[in-house]
Design a protein around this motif. Structure first.
Motif: not given
Length: 338
Positions: A73-85, A186-197
């Motif tokens: 349930g979090g992959v799409a969130l991390m992808a959007a967060y990483g690419s945009v935010a 939260p830490f996982v969301t940020v780390a995953g966002g960094m990967v997608f970013g």
């Protein structure tokens, strides 16, 4: 005893939040030193995000042990967060920094809550409270001063557009943060966002939409010539990995609402860091304008705190927002960031 523990936790949370704002605040001048040495914004952002992703991936895997099913349930969130935010927000911010003082670029980015006020008003047709409207007017007056619109000397208009684009991305970050509560740690969301970013920046570079170039000589920093690895390490280890981690701890101890106010000190820290590191300081009127922008955002945030807890909150309402990254600083974490 419980009261004392709570006070100690709040006091330590304030320290962590201030340290987070301070470490995020140095990203602008560190990035500026690389840009002036011949790096492109894409190179600065790609290196920062890519290295941060590598460093944060291992502890993120450890945090996720035994709960891998939550990733679905979090992959799409991390992808959007990483690419945009993360990726686009930082890219736009550093493009602005390439054309103006880092604190001025940051002031523009901090207009994100004001942008959301206008968006919610248009979307819901529900007029914001008087304090929110007043805060918006104060922030807009501050913007006039920050952009030197009352004087003959104007800020680079292209830089202004980059700064506004960063503010829009920060607004998207707030919306994603509001929708992310409980999805992933939260830490996982940020780390995953960094990967997608990092993937986003890499793809844009590969298809030729994002120029990438770097030099590997000395940079002008702290009034002397230093190896390029110094600002790169600082912008990655201190202004990204450490800043986000401190922000997570601070927000957990203070709560996102209080931490959002503390995060506004990033503008002050950016001014101090830019002065010390690269000798770049906004003019007197820009200082006043920055104070008005921060004051306006504080008024909007104060109105949020006064809103009834039971009131229904629209998906894109400011009341739904967690505290601010930079991204520069991070979900329900305050930091942006740049």
């Amino acid at each position: 005893m419980l009261s004392r523990l709570s006070e100690n936790r709040s006091a330590s949370g304030l320290v962590f939040a201030l340290l987070s704002a301070a470490t995020f605040g140095i990203s602008g001048p560190l990035g500026k030193s690389l840009l002036e040495a011949g790096w492109t914004p894409g190179s600065v952002v790609g290196s920062r995000i890519g290295l941060a992703a590598l460093i944060m991936a291992i502890p993120a895997v450890w945090v996720m042990r035994g709960q891998w099913s939550r990733l679905r349930g979090g992959v799409a969130l991390m992808a959007a967060y990483g690419s945009v935010a993360i990726a686009l927000c930082q890219f736009f911010y550093f493009n602005a920094v390439a054309r103006m003082s880092p604190p001025v670029a940051l002031m523009l980015e901090y207009l994100a809550p004001i942008i959301l006020v206008g968006w919610v008003w248009l979307r819901t047709q529900r007029r914001p409270g008087a304090l929110t409207i007043g805060g918006t007017v104060v922030a807009m007056l501050g913007l006039v001063l920050v952009l030197n619109l009352l004087t003959a000397q104007q800020v680079d208009p292209i830089g202004v557009l980059w700064g506004i684009a960063a503010a829009v991305c920060l607004a998207v970050y707030f919306v994603l943060s509001a929708k992310s509560d409980g999805v992933l740690p939260p830490f996982v969301t940020v780390a995953g966002g960094m990967v997608f970013g990092a993937i986003t920046i890499g793809v844009l570079a590969l298809v030729g939409l994002l120029p990438v170039a770097a030099t590997f000589g000395s940079v002008d920093l702290l009034g002397t010539g230093l190896p390029w690895i110094v600002p790169l390490a600082g912008i990655t280890l201190v202004a990204a990995v450490l800043a986000y981690t401190l922000g997570i701890i601070g927000t957990q101890r203070l709560g996102s609402k209080v931490a959002s106010f503390v995060s506004l000190t990033e503008v002050l820290f950016s001014v101090i860091a830019s002065w010390i590191m690269i000798g770049d300081v906004p003019g007197p009127l820009q200082f006043v304008g920055g104070a008005l922008i921060v004051g306006g955002v504080v008024m909007v945030r104060t109105d949020e705190l006064r809103s009834p807890a039971a009131e229904a909150v629209p998906d894109f309402a400011p009341e739904a927002l967690p505290a601010a990254e930079p991204a520069t600083g991070a979900l329900p974490i305050v930091e942006r960031r740049a």
